[in-house]
Design a protein around this motif. Structure first.
Motif, mmCIF file in Angstrom:
data_model
loop_
_atom_site.group_PDB
_atom_site.id
_atom_site.type_symbol
_atom_site.label_atom_id
_atom_site.label_comp_id
_atom_site.label_asym_id
_atom_site.label_seq_id
_atom_site.Cartn_x
_atom_site.Cartn_y
_atom_site.Cartn_z
ATOM 1 N N ASN A 509 38.185 61.872 -40.331
ATOM 2 C CA ASN A 509 39.106 62.330 -41.380
ATOM 3 C C ASN A 509 39.331 63.842 -41.347
ATOM 4 N N GLY A 510 40.130 64.329 -42.275
ATOM 5 C CA GLY A 510 40.533 65.735 -42.276
ATOM 6 C C GLY A 510 39.409 66.711 -42.503
ATOM 7 N N GLU A 511 38.268 66.245 -43.026
ATOM 8 C CA GLU A 511 37.117 67.118 -43.254
ATOM 9 C C GLU A 511 36.047 66.971 -42.180
ATOM 10 N N GLY A 512 36.304 66.101 -41.197
ATOM 11 C CA GLY A 512 35.337 65.922 -40.126
ATOM 12 C C GLY A 512 34.353 64.791 -40.336
ATOM 13 N N TYR A 513 34.484 64.062 -41.453
ATOM 14 C CA TYR A 513 33.622 62.909 -41.691
ATOM 15 C C TYR A 513 34.238 61.663 -41.056
ATOM 16 N N SER A 514 33.441 60.590 -41.024
ATOM 17 C CA SER A 514 33.921 59.325 -40.490
ATOM 18 C C SER A 514 35.106 58.811 -41.294
ATOM 19 N N GLY A 515 36.051 58.166 -40.603
ATOM 20 C CA GLY A 515 37.182 57.535 -41.266
ATOM 21 C C GLY A 515 36.782 56.324 -42.087
ATOM 22 N N LEU A 516 35.582 55.784 -41.851
ATOM 23 C CA LEU A 516 35.051 54.773 -42.762
ATOM 24 C C LEU A 516 34.824 55.472 -44.094
ATOM 25 N N SER A 517 35.371 54.936 -45.168
ATOM 26 C CA SER A 517 35.366 55.697 -46.415
ATOM 27 C C SER A 517 34.967 54.862 -47.611
ATOM 28 N N HIS A 518 34.579 55.554 -48.657
ATOM 29 C CA HIS A 518 34.335 54.990 -49.977
ATOM 30 C C HIS A 518 35.166 55.764 -50.991
ATOM 31 N N ALA A 519 35.427 55.153 -52.134
ATOM 32 C CA ALA A 519 36.237 55.812 -53.161
ATOM 33 C C ALA A 519 35.691 55.477 -54.545
ATOM 34 N N PRO A 520 35.705 56.440 -55.467
ATOM 35 C CA PRO A 520 35.301 56.146 -56.849
ATOM 36 C C PRO A 520 36.317 55.241 -57.522
ATOM 37 N N ILE A 521 35.850 54.387 -58.423
ATOM 38 C CA ILE A 521 36.754 53.421 -59.036
ATOM 39 C C ILE A 521 36.252 53.017 -60.418
ATOM 40 N N GLN A 522 37.191 52.709 -61.311
ATOM 41 C CA GLN A 522 36.885 51.966 -62.536
ATOM 42 C C GLN A 522 37.195 50.521 -62.174
ATOM 43 N N PRO A 523 36.184 49.702 -61.887
ATOM 44 C CA PRO A 523 36.453 48.390 -61.279
ATOM 45 C C PRO A 523 37.010 47.326 -62.214
ATOM 46 N N HIS A 524 37.076 47.606 -63.543
ATOM 47 C CA HIS A 524 37.604 46.622 -64.496
ATOM 48 C C HIS A 524 36.785 45.331 -64.491
ATOM 49 N N THR A 525 35.457 45.507 -64.452
ATOM 50 C CA THR A 525 34.534 44.371 -64.516
ATOM 51 C C THR A 525 33.496 44.633 -65.613
ATOM 52 N N GLN A 575 30.184 59.169 -44.873
ATOM 53 C CA GLN A 575 31.511 58.569 -44.905
ATOM 54 C C GLN A 575 32.492 59.478 -45.648
ATOM 55 N N GLY A 576 33.775 59.282 -45.365
ATOM 56 C CA GLY A 576 34.812 60.075 -46.004
ATOM 57 C C GLY A 576 35.060 59.637 -47.439
ATOM 58 N N ILE A 577 35.524 60.571 -48.251
ATOM 59 C CA ILE A 577 35.934 60.300 -49.639
ATOM 60 C C ILE A 577 37.238 61.049 -49.854
ATOM 61 N N SER A 578 38.302 60.345 -50.238
ATOM 62 C CA SER A 578 39.639 60.946 -50.257
ATOM 63 C C SER A 578 40.042 61.505 -51.617
ATOM 64 N N HIS A 579 39.117 61.564 -52.574
ATOM 65 C CA HIS A 579 39.428 62.083 -53.908
ATOM 66 C C HIS A 579 38.806 63.467 -54.077
ATOM 67 N N GLU A 580 39.603 64.429 -54.532
ATOM 68 C CA GLU A 580 39.127 65.795 -54.688
ATOM 69 C C GLU A 580 37.919 65.847 -55.621
ATOM 70 N N GLY A 581 36.860 66.527 -55.156
ATOM 71 C CA GLY A 581 35.677 66.716 -55.981
ATOM 72 C C GLY A 581 34.704 65.564 -55.977
ATOM 73 N N ALA A 582 35.105 64.395 -55.503
ATOM 74 C CA ALA A 582 34.212 63.238 -55.471
ATOM 75 C C ALA A 582 33.247 63.369 -54.294
ATOM 76 N N ARG A 583 32.019 62.906 -54.495
ATOM 77 C CA ARG A 583 30.997 63.067 -53.456
ATOM 78 C C ARG A 583 29.848 62.103 -53.702
ATOM 79 N N PRO A 584 28.993 61.898 -52.678
ATOM 80 C CA PRO A 584 27.774 61.113 -52.904
ATOM 81 C C PRO A 584 26.717 61.967 -53.597
#
Length: 641
Positions: A509-525, A575-584
């Motif tokens: 990805n654009g930051e040099g991390y793997s293109g395998l990614s995770h994203a933060p979510i409100q899963p509605h569960t 892994q990559g994260i495509s949301h600004e400020g989000a991180r593990p």
């Protein structure tokens, strides 16, 4: 009031009534229809009124649908007709005449631009360097003079590029754009739905406001409409009371919040159980998939629909173009349920009043928008005040309330689709969800049949599915949130000669991390009962460290970590994260969270006043080494006595 103001007001009212008397979104019944619709009704006898509002039910068919009411043949009557006046190609001259602001906002909303999906997928796979949106389904500019960049809004978006296999891969020519065009971009408002059961819908305003059944077959009384043919709404009706099933026609991929809300999680094509005939599977296939049925969101179980929480700005847009959903959505859990310190203010995060939320006799009450049922909304502050006598529950709740999203604990499961294996076939052309043919009826440009074969054929499969113990991390708001696989693309390209030019490639990805990614979510569960303390504090997978089971390389994916593992024990992101400020979680956070599990056995079962005395006598223990020293000191005292 001045003469000029009075004159201006009079002109506006005259224009409003002139426009309203001229417009019809889809027509009306014979009983309510004006005389100039008589020709239409000669064939369309029994058709339902498009609406029961006084203005709309007295409008003619041809005002919005156009055509010729005096035509002697079907061809003459339908000449110049718009099948769907709400399609974005013609909507400004139909719905937009009265609903100008709503139409303008919709065209800039994420529902229309798909800027979030496009930017996230492109960034993850190295097609753009930044996380913010650059591209949309169609080029769009925000010309209203208000672009709140501090909230993530952008001034303009270009149209997503087309991919040319004959040119070198780069930022302006990337196969991931072709993947988006052929597969992912089915759910924008410029387009109608797909052909699978429960995917069928119209384009434009009618995508939401004209409801379809799962089969997409007409169920009304119009004598001219074939009830056996798919691709028709349930009835010739527009509604403001949009059901959650209608939302589900789109929200069944990506974050999958539409199906998750119902407690549905796609299966691995098992289709269990068996039916009553040999070889038949009894599982219902929706959106092209079989589903397992899990616990539905508590709001769904209580009889609430999506529109009971999500506001007009959430759905129509607020007139700005955003990069991500968290920038565009104004509703929060706290909007209705309040916080430990405050009761609900009856407003959204942006300060807009929630019209279906009131305070009544000391209770916060929500009235559902579809069936007008009043429901008492529990308040977090009440739960805190009802804590145990030593207020440990209230204290713990307050700490979590400040650092965690409510759904970090109360979403006990989330859909997790690991390993998105995709194959592009350069020998076969396929339909593009963006490039469409606009024929004699431009309002049909959003139909599946209008798609041009300007994309290549793509096929998809995956590694495996999970729903339990979703990973946690820090989201864009700086709070702990569930994370799910964003888009873990593992790319194979088959050349025109049938030979693989690229095989199981994982992009960077654009930051040099793997293109395998995770994203933060409100899963509605959401569930009333939260995740167990151990599920968060004593579970490596929850921390983002992986489960330790899946052998990635043995399964054909050349990365040195398992698909669930987004960070290592030193806090290094994998892994990559495509949301600004989000991180593990970083190393210190991992250690602090894990350490709680060791503390819970003693500290949860003993009165807090006891531990206050212990810390005053033996000292506090902010680290493991100091904790061992304190315990040793206490044991030595006990033995010496």
């Amino acid at each position: 009031m001045s003469m000029r103001s009075t004159a201006r007001l009079a002109v506006r009212w005259f224009a409003f009534f002139s426009v309203c008397s001229a417009l019809s979104l889809l027509g009306a019944s014979a009983a309510a229809q004006p005389a100039d619709s008589a020709g239409c009704l000669a064939c369309h006898a029994g058709i339902e009124p498009i609406s029961d509002t006084p203005i709309k039910k007295n409008m003619s068919c041809t005002t919005c649908h156009r055509g010729d009411n005096n035509g002697k043949t079907v061809e003459e009557a339908h000449k110049g007709m718009w099948a769907n006046p709400s399609d974005f190609r013609v909507v400004d001259q139909a719905c937009g005449t009265c609903h100008r602001e709503e139409v303008a906002n919709n065209k800039k909303s994420l529902h229309a631009t798909m800027a979030g999906m496009i930017s996230g997928t492109r960034f993850a796979n190295g097609a753009q360097k930044t996380k913010g949106a650059m591209f949309a389904t169609y080029a769009t500019t925000d010309d209203d003079g208000t672009v709140p960049a501090q909230r993530g809004a952008v001034k303009s978006l270009q149209q997503i590029p087309s991919y040319d296999a004959g040119k070198p891969t780069g930022l302006d020519n990337h196969p991931i754009d072709d993947y988006l065009r052929e597969q992912c971009l089915r759910c924008h408002l410029w387009s109608g739905g797909g052909s699978n059961a429960a995917d069928l819908r119209a384009s434009g305003c009618a995508a939401c406001h004209v409801e379809y059944s799962k089969t997409g077959k007409y169920e009304g009384n119009d004598k001219a409409i074939d009830k056996t043919k798919a691709g028709r709404p349930k009835a010739h009706r527009m509604t403001r009371k949009v059901s959650s099933l209608q939302c589900q026609t789109c929200h069944n991929r990506g974050g999958r919040t539409g199906v998750s809300y119902f407690g549905m999680m796609e299966s691995d094509e098992y289709g269990s159980p068996w039916g009553t005939k040999a070889g038949d599977k009894a599982g219902e296939k929706l959106h092209g998939k079989f589903y397992n049925h899990l616990a539905g969101d508590v709001h769904y179980q209580k009889g609430m629909a999506c529109i009971d929480c999500h506001t007009k700005s959430d759905l129509h847009g607020d007139g700005n173009m955003y990069s991500k959903r968290e920038q565009a959505v104004e509703i929060r859990c706290e909007s209705c349920h309040g916080t430990v310190k405050e009761y609900s203010k009856l407003t959204t995060a942006w300060g807009n009043v929630l019209p279906n939320l009131k305070r009544d006799a000391g209770k916060v009450v929500l009235t559902t928008k579809i069936d007008n049922v009043a429901k008492v909304v529990p308040q977090v502050r009440d739960a805190a005040l009802k804590g145990s006598p030593d207020a440990r529950a209230a204290k713990a709740l307050a700490a979590h309330n400040e650092k965690l999203e409510c759904y970090a604990c109360h979403a006990k499961w989330a859909p997790q689709c690991y390993g998105c294996h995709v194959q592009q076939d350069l020998a076969t052309k396929s339909n593009d969800w963006i490039n469409t043919k606009v024929g004699a009826d431009p309002s049909r440009g959003g139909t599946a049949g209008a798609r041009e074969k300007t994309a290549y054929k793509w096929s998809e499969t995956r590694s495996y599915l999970r729903w339990e113990s979703p990973v946690l991390g820090i989201n864009s708001r700086g709070k702990v949130s569930p994370f799910i696989p964003g888009c873990q693309v593992i790319f194979t390209q088959i050349g025109p000669d049938g030979k693989a030019t690229q095989h199981n490639k994982v992009f960077t990805n654009g930051e040099g991390y793997s293109g395998l990614s995770h994203a933060p979510i409100q899963p509605h569960t959401i569930s009333k009962d939260a995740r167990s303390c151990a599920d968060c504090h004593a579970n490596r997978k929850t921390l983002g460290l992986g489960s330790g089971f899946y052998d990635t390389k043995a399964n054909g994916v050349d990365v040195p970590f398992e698909l669930e593992r987004i960070v290592d024990e030193e806090g290094k992101q994998l892994q990559g994260i495509s949301h600004e400020g989000a991180r593990p979680f970083n190393k210190a956070e991992q250690q602090r969270i894990s350490r709680v599990s060791a503390c819970m056995g003693c500290h949860n079962e003993t009165n807090a006043k006891v531990w206050s005395k212990v810390s005053a006598s033996a000292g506090k223990a902010p680290s493991d080494d100091m904790h061992r020293a304190v315990i040793q000191k206490l044991l030595n005292r006990a033995v010496s006595k």
